[in-house]
Write an enzyme that holds these catalytic residues in place. Structure first.
Site, short mmCIF file in Angstrom:
data_model
loop_
_atom_site.label_atom_id
_atom_site.label_comp_id
_atom_site.label_asym_id
_atom_site.label_seq_id
_atom_site.Cartn_x
_atom_site.Cartn_y
_atom_site.Cartn_z
N LYS A 101 -2.59 16.77 -1.89
CA LYS A 101 -2.29 15.81 -0.83
C LYS A 101 -3.55 15.52 0.00
O LYS A 101 -4.25 16.47 0.40
CB LYS A 101 -1.19 16.38 0.07
CG LYS A 101 -0.78 15.45 1.17
CD LYS A 101 0.31 16.08 2.02
CE LYS A 101 0.53 15.22 3.25
NZ LYS A 101 1.42 15.86 4.22
N ASP A 139 -0.14 -4.79 -9.90
CA ASP A 139 -1.37 -5.33 -10.48
C ASP A 139 -2.55 -4.38 -10.29
O ASP A 139 -3.52 -4.44 -11.02
CB ASP A 139 -1.69 -6.69 -9.84
CG ASP A 139 -0.87 -7.80 -10.49
OD1 ASP A 139 -0.77 -7.81 -11.72
OD2 ASP A 139 -0.30 -8.62 -9.75
N ASN A 197 5.80 -2.04 -4.55
CA ASN A 197 6.19 -3.34 -4.01
C ASN A 197 7.69 -3.34 -3.72
O ASN A 197 8.36 -2.33 -3.90
CB ASN A 197 5.80 -4.47 -4.98
CG ASN A 197 6.46 -4.27 -6.33
OD1 ASN A 197 7.69 -4.28 -6.44
ND2 ASN A 197 5.66 -4.05 -7.36
#
Ligand code: PMT
Length: 406
Positions: free
Chosen positions: A287, A277, A208
């Site tokens: 990858k 969250d 975030n």
């Protein structure tokens, strides 16, 4: 950090790091301090008194006697300030201070000084490690002066080792604690900051926009006000706050582990971190390659709620959370306050451009469990941190003088 209304005596002795004292003087003046500089004769070989006079707007003390020198200056200069800081403190100045020798203005001021003194040694590493210098520093510490350890690194003389003057930010932080009202002395604060990184594969993660600025500001302010501070931080690019114990984590699960471990021994927890969250259900070992399908499905599973888990461990600790909201600010804050069993929640409207994530300012409302709601104007994050701590201080159990000592 504000030094508004603070009077600082900056003692400069003759080492190459004297030029860094000019930057310190400028930063102190910018932060609101009145700065009086006193230089030794050797210091004036490195930087002229004119430089400091121009930076501080004050006359610079260089001599015990002579035209324009008040006969009692050497007594009151170290008594009528909030703190004395020696930058750099040479081996010679340290030796004189430790042995009560006053043969020039600065060393004589140190004998008469009654205000807190911060000693910032800087010199060649062999000089610094010399037993005579170390014994002298130990004496100064015993007498209550605060010695800021020099840093290791490449020195001006070409040697590599301990002896480098700490960064100006570190000196300002230490000086800030020296002149602050230490209303958190002896208190142990656990603070979280930053985002978490929830890994998807070795090169990708979910995160975030948190920069860590809000949590770091709380940690800095709490340390300045005398607390022992541990900062559990997700990945950020911010410099470590001086004096604060740093615990670096990556994911929400890492943060949970560190907070749970440290919570029982803290007096207050301030959770400013933007904990993810959700995390990818599984972590790919390799990858993930660009495939033939246009869309990649990733299942996210819920992370534990750290504050809720902590709630079960809560005894006398005060817990403070943040609420980053885009709508229904106070309703959502109240819901989280109750659900997470908090004493205070700091609600920030992250829709506003100068509030919330990544900026230096924040506009918050303090919502307390006792129903008190205080809306604050737009402030710097440092100011918001102090407001939160102002709320916290009267709610903490005061510490005994032994616990509260530095
Ligand atoms: O880091 P900056 O760039 O300076 O930005 C500051 C900030 C916006 C991140 C900060 O001011 C802030 O609001 N932090 C909390 C962000 C957040 O995660 O809010 P939330 O409403 O989702 O969570 C409420 C509280 O529960 C928070 O204290 C959070 O730390 C905590 N939480 C959240 C999720 C989770 N799994 N566990 C938690 O403990």
């Amino acid at each position: 950090m504000s030094f508004a209304d603070k009077r600082i005596l900056l003692g400069v002795s003759g080492g190459i790091a004297a030029y860094k004292a000019a930057e310190l003087a400028r930063r102190l003046v910018t932060a609101g301090a009145t700065v009086k500089v006193v230089m030794t004769k050797s210091a004036a070989e490195f930087v002229t008194p004119m430089t400091f006079a121009a930076l501080t707007g004050q006359t610079v003390g260089t001599a015990l006697f002579g035209p324009g020198v008040h006969p009692l200056e050497h007594i009151w200069l170290g008594q009528q300030v909030d703190a004395v800081v020696l930058v750099p403190a040479t081996a010679n100045l340290i030796g004189k201070a430790a042995n009560g020798i006053g043969d020039d203005l600065l060393s004589t001021i140190l004998i008469a000084a009654t205000r807190p003194v911060l000693v910032c040694p800087a010199m060649n590493c062999e000089m610094y490690e010399n037993p005579a210098v170390q014994e002298n520093l130990a004496r100064l510490r015993e007498r209550g002066m605060w010695v800021l350890e020099p840093e290791a690194g490449a020195l001006a003389c070409g040697a590599v080792g301990y002896g480098r003057l700490p960064e100006t930010d570190s000196i300002l932080a230490a000086l800030g604690r020296l002149v602050a009202v230490r209303d958190l002395a002896g208190q142990r604060l656990l603070v979280t900051a930053g985002p978490t990184h929830e890994d998807l594969d070795p090169v990708r993660y979910v995160t975030n926009r948190s920069s860590g600025k809000m949590g770091y500001a709380v940690a800095r302010a709490a340390w300045r006000r005398g607390a022992d501070v541990a900062l559990v931080t997700g990945p950020t690019s911010l410099p470590d706050p001086f004096g604060v114990e740093m615990i670096r984590v990556r994911s929400a699960l890492d943060m949970l582990g560190e907070v749970v471990k440290r919570f029982p021994s803290c007096d207050a927890l301030v959770m400013a971190a933007a904990v993810g969250d959700y995390r990818p259900e599984s972590l790919a070992e390799r990858k993930i390659k660009r495939g033939s399908t246009a869309a990649l499905q990733v299942t996210l599973v819920q992370n534990p709620d750290i504050l809720k888990e902590i709630s079960a461990l809560k005894e006398s600790q005060i817990t403070i959370g943040f609420a980053a909201e885009t709508h229904d600010l106070i309703e959502e804050a109240n819901r989280k306050l109750t659900e997470k069993n908090l004493d205070l929640i700091v609600a920030n409207d992250v829709n506003q451009p100068d509030s919330g994530f990544a900026v230096d300012t924040n506009e918050v409302t303090l919502v307390a469990a006792d129903g008190e709601v205080v809306s604050l104007p737009l402030l710097t994050k440092d100011e918001v941190a102090d407001k939160i701590l102002d709320w916290l201080v009267p709610r903490l159990t005061p510490k005994s003088p032994e616990d509260a000592g530095d």
